[in-house]
Design a protein around this motif. Structure first.
Motif, PDB file in Angstrom:
ATOM      1  N   ARG A  28      53.934  63.348  27.700  1.00 40.95           N
ATOM      2  CA  ARG A  28      54.508  62.935  29.053  1.00 40.95           C
ATOM      3  C   ARG A  28      53.238  62.447  30.131  1.00 40.95           C
ATOM      4  O   ARG A  28      52.254  62.943  30.622  1.00 40.95           O
ATOM      5  N   HIS A  71      44.522  65.052  31.208  1.00 38.44           N
ATOM      6  CA  HIS A  71      45.324  64.053  30.769  1.00 38.44           C
ATOM      7  C   HIS A  71      46.722  63.881  31.696  1.00 38.44           C
ATOM      8  O   HIS A  71      47.336  63.053  31.476  1.00 38.44           O
ATOM      9  N   TYR A 117      46.931  64.353  21.993  1.00 33.72           N
ATOM     10  CA  TYR A 117      47.653  63.629  23.010  1.00 33.72           C
ATOM     11  C   TYR A 117      48.596  64.246  23.896  1.00 33.72           C
ATOM     12  O   TYR A 117      49.681  65.554  23.230  1.00 33.72           O
ATOM     13  N   ARG A 118      48.946  64.196  25.118  1.00 35.05           N
ATOM     14  CA  ARG A 118      49.513  64.036  25.492  1.00 35.05           C
ATOM     15  C   ARG A 118      50.914  63.045  26.395  1.00 35.05           C
ATOM     16  O   ARG A 118      50.018  62.838  26.587  1.00 35.05           O
ATOM     17  N   ALA A 147      45.067  58.806  29.146  1.00 36.54           N
ATOM     18  CA  ALA A 147      43.962  60.235  29.229  1.00 36.54           C
ATOM     19  C   ALA A 147      43.275  59.839  29.147  1.00 36.54           C
ATOM     20  O   ALA A 147      41.777  60.349  30.473  1.00 36.54           O
ATOM     21  N   ALA A 149      49.629  57.130  25.730  1.00 36.33           N
ATOM     22  CA  ALA A 149      48.590  58.183  25.644  1.00 36.33           C
ATOM     23  C   ALA A 149      47.449  58.183  25.876  1.00 36.33           C
ATOM     24  O   ALA A 149      47.122  58.685  26.940  1.00 36.33           O
ATOM     25  N   THR A 189      58.185  59.932  29.939  1.00 34.21           N
ATOM     26  CA  THR A 189      58.540  60.496  27.871  1.00 34.21           C
ATOM     27  C   THR A 189      57.549  59.601  27.096  1.00 34.21           C
ATOM     28  O   THR A 189      58.488  58.802  27.122  1.00 34.21           O
TER      29      THR A 189
END
Length: 455
Positions: free
Chosen positions: A27, A455, A24-25, A443, A439, A430
């Motif tokens: 941001r 993402h 997962y990203r 995505a 997240a 964030t």
């Protein structure tokens, strides 16, 4: 057996501590919320390609009932035919392109008021005005069979009418995937809007609305009165393609150290959140009383399975009313399951009732505004549905509908957030681990708008 029911996949889903976050990203770029250029990309790559809810089947219950579904500058008709089937068409006459439907209504046929070309409920061209004026229609413009209304992909599930602007779209069943199996036992198609059914403009991006209902992290700040009723540490998750669901036991650990009387009182307070629970409380009290020892004393609170007794009482109560709850696990009876059906449908659901929130991009493409639609859904016996069904309220621009406390708090907070998101100097959001669904959701959006792997 309970473990054969689809809901066990959520009951046994991972908690936050069990999720691998390496993929997962955490941001999210803020231009996704404020950029007109990004909104245009969403329009073309997402909204004009994805299955989306255009209405409820009971919005058009009789043959000839129709409704208009609008998205940006696009307009479609959804109509129930004489054969009972629901179909979708482009809202444009095949002669000179006139849009001939607005809002909703009933018709035996569709007649364009510009030149009186008419179409059947199945979309076929029936007649043109003054056919003798220029001779045979076929001599000039082609066969009537080729001049019917342009059909659009339409399908139904759980009482919702889904439409896809992409005429080459894969079937809705493929798009929903596992979500169909998990939601089917609720029999949402038998529920009606009851109590709240409102569409209103709101000053935020449509994704701000969807984000707000995918995490309980904000409860501490926005809904302090709900803290005692929610335990995010015991949430479980299930990801189904682009869709997802989370659930948390009602007061699972928050009430664990309380006295038996306090725990029973908390369950009696549930109807403020779950109105239909009130009907099962007399039976719940009987089941609790049956735990009394021969000497007349009650066992300590940890020895009385209050959740299981509540679930038993709810199962018996719904079955007595006529709702088939045989496919639901105990947790699906008593606990809220928080669903996101991608891209814009949030559904809080448990046995017999739920709350639906959908967010649609602004018709003029302004990324700082959207329209949301809020419905409370409830199962009632068939003979009472017509009388209890709450009609749609569309709030005029500049006015505001007064929601119940938690929803009113969300309405205000989401607009505060959008004001912050408009700041060009802040490049990203964030996310915390408690916001894993965001997240996952972003995505999915990126994969549609920016391409696979984004993402």
């Amino acid at each position: 057996m309970q473990d054969e029911k689809p809901g066990r996949l959520v009951d046994e889903g991972p908690r936050i501590a069990d999720i691998d976050f390496t993929g997962y990203r955490m941001r999210v770029p803020t231009d996704r919320y404020r950029s007109r250029a990004y909104a245009e990309r969403e329009r073309e790559a997402l909204w004009l390609r994805v299955w989306q809810v255009a209405g409820r089947c009971d919005d058009i219950p009789e043959a000839g009932d129709w409704l208009e579904y609008r998205l940006f500058d696009q307009s479609w008709i959804v109509v129930r035919g004489r054969d009972g089937a629901i179909r979708g068409f482009v809202n444009a006459c095949r002669h000179r392109g006139n849009a001939f439907c607005q809002g909703r209504g009933h018709a035996a046929r569709f007649t364009c008021p510009y030149h009186n070309w008419s179409y059947g409920l199945d979309g076929k061209l029936l007649a043109v005005a003054r056919p003798d004026f220029d001779g045979s229609l076929e001599d000039f413009v082609g066969a009537k069979e080729d001049l019917g209304l342009i059909p659009m992909p339409v399908a139904t599930f759980a009482g919702f009418v889904f439409l896809n602007p992409d005429r080459d779209a894969a079937p809705l069943a493929d798009f929903l995937g596992e979500a169909r199996e998990l939601l089917a036992p609720y029999h949402i198609e038998e529920m009606i809007p009851c109590g709240l059914n409102v569409r209103e403009s709101i000053g935020c991006n449509w994704k701000v609305v969807m984000d707000a209902f995918q995490e309980g992290y904000h409860i501490q700040g926005v809904h302090p009165e709900l803290v005692a009723a929610m335990d995010e540490s015991r949430e479980r998750y299930r990801f189904c393609g682009d869709h997802s669901v989370a659930t948390a036991p009602f007061g699972a650990s928050n009430l664990g150290a309380s006295s038996l009387a306090d725990q029973i009182a908390a369950i009696h307070g549930l109807p403020a959140t779950f109105p239909a629970v009130a009907d099962c409380l007399p039976r719940f009290d009987e089941l609790v009383e049956s735990c009394r020892r021969p000497d007349g004393t009650m066992p300590p609170a940890p020895e009385i399975p209050l959740r299981a007794l509540l679930q038993q009482a709810m199962r018996e109560s719904w079955q007595a009313k006529g709702l088939d709850v045989g496919g639901l696990t105990g947790n699906q009876l008593s606990d809220n399951h928080f669903w996101i059906l991608f891209p814009n449908l949030f559904l809080t659901i448990h046995a017999g009732e739920g709350t639906l929130i959908m967010a649609f991009p602004s018709e003029d493409g302004d990324p700082n505004r959207c329209t949301w639609h809020v419905q409370t859904l409830q199962w009632v016996p068939p003979d009472r549905r017509a009388a209890l069904r709450t009609p749609l309220t569309t709030v005029p621009e500049g006015e505001h509908f007064a929601y119940f406390l938690a929803l009113e708090q969300d309405y205000e907070q989401m607009q505060h957030q959008q004001r912050g998101l408009r700041n060009m100097a802040q490049p990203f959001l964030t996310l915390t681990r408690q916001e894993v669904r965001l997240a996952h959701y972003h995505a999915s959006i990126a994969s549609w708008v920016e391409g696979p792997g984004a993402h």
